[in-house]
Design a protein around this motif. Structure first.
Motif, PDB file in Angstrom:
ATOM      1  N   ALA A  86       0.851  -1.187   0.000  1.00  0.00           N
ATOM      2  CA  ALA A  86       0.000   0.000   0.000  1.00  0.00           C
ATOM      3  C   ALA A  86       0.880   1.228   0.000  1.00  0.00           C
ATOM      4  O   ALA A  86       1.904   1.280   0.677  1.00  0.00           O
ATOM      5  CB  ALA A  86      -0.911   0.006   1.225  1.00  0.00           C
ATOM      6  N   TRP A  87       0.468   2.255  -0.760  1.00  0.00           N
ATOM      7  CA  TRP A  87       1.246   3.472  -0.866  1.00  0.00           C
ATOM      8  C   TRP A  87       0.425   4.645  -0.367  1.00  0.00           C
ATOM      9  O   TRP A  87      -0.724   4.825  -0.740  1.00  0.00           O
ATOM     10  CB  TRP A  87       1.657   3.727  -2.312  1.00  0.00           C
ATOM     11  CG  TRP A  87       2.530   2.672  -2.874  1.00  0.00           C
ATOM     12  CD1 TRP A  87       3.569   2.052  -2.266  1.00  0.00           C
ATOM     13  CD2 TRP A  87       2.426   2.081  -4.173  1.00  0.00           C
ATOM     14  NE1 TRP A  87       4.139   1.129  -3.100  1.00  0.00           N
ATOM     15  CE2 TRP A  87       3.472   1.120  -4.270  1.00  0.00           C
ATOM     16  CE3 TRP A  87       1.588   2.278  -5.272  1.00  0.00           C
ATOM     17  CZ2 TRP A  87       3.670   0.361  -5.411  1.00  0.00           C
ATOM     18  CZ3 TRP A  87       1.788   1.525  -6.408  1.00  0.00           C
ATOM     19  CH2 TRP A  87       2.813   0.580  -6.467  1.00  0.00           C
ATOM     20  N   ALA A  88       0.984   5.467   0.487  1.00  0.00           N
ATOM     21  CA  ALA A  88       0.336   6.691   0.962  1.00  0.00           C
ATOM     22  C   ALA A  88       1.367   7.803   0.887  1.00  0.00           C
ATOM     23  O   ALA A  88       1.892   8.273   1.889  1.00  0.00           O
ATOM     24  CB  ALA A  88      -0.173   6.512   2.385  1.00  0.00           C
ATOM     25  N   LEU A  89       1.680   8.183  -0.353  1.00  0.00           N
ATOM     26  CA  LEU A  89       2.723   9.172  -0.589  1.00  0.00           C
ATOM     27  C   LEU A  89       2.183  10.304  -1.437  1.00  0.00           C
ATOM     28  O   LEU A  89       1.320  10.103  -2.281  1.00  0.00           O
ATOM     29  CB  LEU A  89       3.913   8.520  -1.326  1.00  0.00           C
ATOM     30  CG  LEU A  89       4.674   7.462  -0.556  1.00  0.00           C
ATOM     31  CD1 LEU A  89       5.626   6.738  -1.502  1.00  0.00           C
ATOM     32  CD2 LEU A  89       5.461   8.083   0.576  1.00  0.00           C
ATOM     33  N   PRO A  90       2.678  11.517  -1.228  1.00  0.00           N
ATOM     34  CA  PRO A  90       2.244  12.627  -2.075  1.00  0.00           C
ATOM     35  C   PRO A  90       2.663  12.388  -3.510  1.00  0.00           C
ATOM     36  O   PRO A  90       3.731  11.848  -3.788  1.00  0.00           O
ATOM     37  CB  PRO A  90       2.986  13.834  -1.467  1.00  0.00           C
ATOM     38  CG  PRO A  90       4.166  13.245  -0.770  1.00  0.00           C
ATOM     39  CD  PRO A  90       3.701  11.919  -0.257  1.00  0.00           C
TER      40      PRO A  90
ATOM     41  N   GLN B 190       9.730   8.515  -6.212  1.00  0.00           N
ATOM     42  CA  GLN B 190      11.113   8.851  -5.856  1.00  0.00           C
ATOM     43  C   GLN B 190      11.415   8.725  -4.365  1.00  0.00           C
ATOM     44  O   GLN B 190      12.513   9.065  -3.932  1.00  0.00           O
ATOM     45  CB  GLN B 190      11.467  10.268  -6.340  1.00  0.00           C
ATOM     46  CG  GLN B 190      11.359  10.426  -7.855  1.00  0.00           C
ATOM     47  CD  GLN B 190      11.796  11.791  -8.329  1.00  0.00           C
ATOM     48  OE1 GLN B 190      11.785  12.770  -7.592  1.00  0.00           O
ATOM     49  NE2 GLN B 190      12.196  11.865  -9.588  1.00  0.00           N
ATOM     50  N   ALA B 191      10.473   8.215  -3.585  1.00  0.00           N
ATOM     51  CA  ALA B 191      10.707   7.999  -2.150  1.00  0.00           C
ATOM     52  C   ALA B 191      10.996   6.519  -1.917  1.00  0.00           C
ATOM     53  O   ALA B 191      10.276   5.643  -2.422  1.00  0.00           O
ATOM     54  CB  ALA B 191       9.500   8.428  -1.327  1.00  0.00           C
ATOM     55  N   ALA B 192      12.040   6.223  -1.154  1.00  0.00           N
ATOM     56  CA  ALA B 192      12.401   4.834  -0.868  1.00  0.00           C
ATOM     57  C   ALA B 192      11.371   4.200   0.052  1.00  0.00           C
ATOM     58  O   ALA B 192      10.943   4.806   1.039  1.00  0.00           O
ATOM     59  CB  ALA B 192      13.784   4.780  -0.222  1.00  0.00           C
ATOM     60  N   ILE B 193      10.965   2.986  -0.266  1.00  0.00           N
ATOM     61  CA  ILE B 193      10.010   2.238   0.545  1.00  0.00           C
ATOM     62  C   ILE B 193      10.784   1.281   1.434  1.00  0.00           C
ATOM     63  O   ILE B 193      11.605   0.492   0.955  1.00  0.00           O
ATOM     64  CB  ILE B 193       9.029   1.459  -0.350  1.00  0.00           C
ATOM     65  CG1 ILE B 193       8.281   2.419  -1.283  1.00  0.00           C
ATOM     66  CG2 ILE B 193       8.057   0.661   0.494  1.00  0.00           C
ATOM     67  CD1 ILE B 193       7.485   3.479  -0.577  1.00  0.00           C
ATOM     68  N   ARG B 194      10.527   1.348   2.720  1.00  0.00           N
ATOM     69  CA  ARG B 194      11.216   0.482   3.677  1.00  0.00           C
ATOM     70  C   ARG B 194      10.352  -0.714   4.042  1.00  0.00           C
ATOM     71  O   ARG B 194       9.138  -0.671   3.964  1.00  0.00           O
ATOM     72  CB  ARG B 194      11.551   1.283   4.957  1.00  0.00           C
ATOM     73  CG  ARG B 194      12.279   2.593   4.703  1.00  0.00           C
ATOM     74  CD  ARG B 194      13.606   2.394   4.006  1.00  0.00           C
ATOM     75  NE  ARG B 194      14.304   3.654   3.787  1.00  0.00           N
ATOM     76  CZ  ARG B 194      15.397   3.785   3.057  1.00  0.00           C
ATOM     77  NH1 ARG B 194      15.919   2.731   2.485  1.00  0.00           N
ATOM     78  NH2 ARG B 194      15.963   4.973   2.896  1.00  0.00           N
TER      79      ARG B 194
END
Length: 209
Positions: free
Chosen positions: A2-6, A198-202
């Motif tokens: 699941a992604w919750a990123l701008p 462009q944000a790393a997912i941990r």
């Protein structure tokens, strides 16, 4: 997953950094095709293949010759680790570089435009099913069979690999060079790695079907 990123627009952009011998991301690569198809034009996927800069790593001597045995292609320009840690047998780093180039050619032909790449997902799965062993990793018949089952044009891929610079001699390969540049830009050091917008997912790279 699941992604919750701008997001700057309505399309999610996601990248996977891996290698053809990466064990951790295999289940993800086996399972995510249907999700990639379902996301359609609402998402854009980019697979990236991690290669080492052999020149920066000292794998090319002053005379332009390969100094790192069979870990590298192009006279030491592009390198990968030996997946079985045995330089005398099995799959070599240079073999991994070759499969890296093939997969990027398949993506460029079948996935770069739509960001889905059905044939790329199918080829990766066919390769893992048919060729992902010491005996068949570089077997031309097996690789061509995997491409044929994935509806990949074998001739086009051979031309792409050659036209980009090939794997022999002290020549620049434009596709592998682009992967080195993308690696530097992303700053990725641990594999596999996933980036979303462009944000790393941990955390674990898992996809529950």
């Amino acid at each position: 997953m699941a992604w919750a990123l701008p997001s700057p627009d309505d399309r999610v952009e996601y990248q996977l950094w891996t290698t053809p011998t990466d064990l951790i991301s295999r289940d993800f690569q086996r399972q995510f095709k249907d999700a990639a198809l379902a996301l359609g034009d609402r998402a854009y996927f980019t697979p990236n293949m991690y290669v080492y800069d052999g020149i920066m790593s000292g794998c090319q001597g002053e005379d332009g010759q390969n100094q790192c045995f069979n870990l590298c292609s192009n006279n030491g320009r592009y390198c990968a680790t030996d997946p079985d840690n045995d330089l005398d047998r099995g799959i070599s780093g240079a073999d991994v570089v070759g499969e890296t180039l093939r997969r990027m050619c398949i993506w460029n032909e079948y996935g770069q435009k739509d960001g889905v790449g059905l044939q790329w997902w199918d080829y990766v799965n066919e390769f893992m099913f048919r060729c992902d062993t010491e005996d068949y990793f570089t077997n031309e018949d097996c690789i061509n069979d995997a491409m044929t089952h994935a509806k990949v044009d074998v001739g086009k891929m051979e031309a792409c690999m050659a036209d980009s610079g090939g794997l022999e001699g002290d020549t620049v390969n434009t596709i592998l060079d682009s992967q080195l540049a993308a690696k530097e830009e992303s700053g990725v050091v641990i594999l596999p790695a996933m980036f979303v917008n462009q944000a790393a997912i941990r955390g674990a790279l898992e996809f529950a079907t």
